[in-house]
Design an enzyme around this catalytic site. Sequence first.
Site, PDB file in Angstrom:
ATOM      1  N   CYS A 117     -68.457  18.671 -71.463  1.00 39.29           N
ATOM      2  CA  CYS A 117     -69.332  19.583 -72.207  1.00 39.29           C
ATOM      3  C   CYS A 117     -70.587  20.012 -71.457  1.00 39.29           C
ATOM      4  CB  CYS A 117     -69.731  18.944 -73.538  1.00 39.29           C
ATOM      5  SG  CYS A 117     -68.316  18.541 -74.574  1.00 39.29           S
ATOM      6  N   HIS A 375     -69.236  26.095 -79.714  1.00 38.74           N
ATOM      7  CA  HIS A 375     -69.367  25.296 -78.494  1.00 38.74           C
ATOM      8  C   HIS A 375     -68.176  25.536 -77.565  1.00 38.74           C
ATOM      9  CE1 HIS A 375     -69.856  22.085 -75.725  1.00 38.74           C
ATOM     10  NE2 HIS A 375     -69.345  21.091 -76.426  1.00 38.74           N
ATOM     11  N   CYS A 405     -74.463  15.813 -75.016  1.00 41.79           N
ATOM     12  CA  CYS A 405     -73.602  14.650 -74.797  1.00 41.79           C
ATOM     13  C   CYS A 405     -72.360  15.125 -74.073  1.00 41.79           C
ATOM     14  CB  CYS A 405     -73.255  13.982 -76.120  1.00 41.79           C
ATOM     15  SG  CYS A 405     -72.355  15.037 -77.288  1.00 41.79           S
ATOM     16  N   GLY A 407     -68.152  14.139 -73.222  1.00 39.23           N
ATOM     17  CA  GLY A 407     -66.973  13.329 -73.456  1.00 39.23           C
ATOM     18  C   GLY A 407     -66.700  12.383 -72.301  1.00 39.23           C
TER      19      GLY A 407
END
Length: 420
Positions: A117, A375, A405, A407
């Site tokens: 991300c 997103h 954050c 993954g």
Amino acid sequence: MTAPARLGQVASHLGGTKAPRTQVGVKNPDDVVIVKALRTPITRARKGGFKDTTSEYLLGTILRGVVEAAKIDAALVEDICVGNVCPPGGGATTARMAALYAGFPNTTSVQTVNRQCSSGLQAVVHIAHEIQSGMIGIGIGAGVESMTQFYGPKHKMIPDTLSEEVMAAPEAADCLTPMGFTSENVASDFGISRQRQDEFAALSHQRVEKAQKEGLFDAEIYPVKTKIIDKDGNEKEIVVSRDDGVRAGTTAATLSKLRPAFSAEGSTTAGNASQVSDGAAAVLMMKRSRAAELGLPVQGKLIAAAVAGVPPRIMGVGPAYAVPAVLKKAGMNINQLDVVELNEAFASQALYSIDKLGLDIARVNPKGGAIALGHPLGCTGARQVSTLLTELRRQDKRVGCATMCIGGGYGMAAIFESEH
């Protein structure tokens, strides 16, 4: 140099620490500056304005758009780094095709990067590092994702066979935890209630709705001419100029009626998690001295960036650790951040990060975030740069942070200064 900046520099000398190379309030010819940051609208995957648009077309369009907006010859760009997550082959071939379609000569090189991300932000930072080192003079950090094309049950993100030895290693298997379940872990481990999550999600929609009505996204969006196929199979040309994920009139009460998406007893729903989306963004960078030589205005500069690892099962807490790390690198404190663009992967992790960092929610995503905007995985980090710099200018503020954050168990954060 401003008085606070000078005092900070003096304090660092007296404390025996080296002052950061790039400082807020100090203009240096070697600063890596942002000449232009732009993004496409963000649209709903499989339903929105880009449902029939390929990722390479989106990327090519924004790459062309950013050089046109900056009024710079594309041939001067030496390298383009593209963040993406889902495309086959890392998106390397289609990224090269997109650059050639956009009008860059074959002498402009292209690469892709996947840090989940944060891929778009990592691409921006990667190009900044190339410029700082002298490897290139001018580059573009970009991000793109068509989740319509490449995300879902038909598209494998994990190999069918994994090593038993690797899976037996502590925390290795946790890397396979579906993102929704990591959200549930954060909510249960740290007591983030369903009510707070729904209230936060509603606020995101309300802020985006208000910002759209006031035209606050217009300066960061590059409209995209594309084609769409209607329900009858007819193709028509359209211009997509607005984000289409926001749900007008959303309230915590309406969100509270949604069922948990991952666990019957859980609190993460389709309404308090980020949307699956399509979009692209691009950030044109060079040294300040080069921008001055070309007579180009400076939109902002990169101050510092940092990544931080966290337990994979609660990957959403990443920003709570990445932000302090980047503040330390920059020699700053949390109160010096005027605006924080915090990716809203899930309301649970966004709230945890806000609580842990002690942030004033008024400074976090003032125009809303990914719960309402969407997103598109590889795009988001680069998108945040354009959103952050335009918002700092609107508020007549100076310093902001983009963070998310990641993954697998990380957080990333970068600090930027607006030079409006």
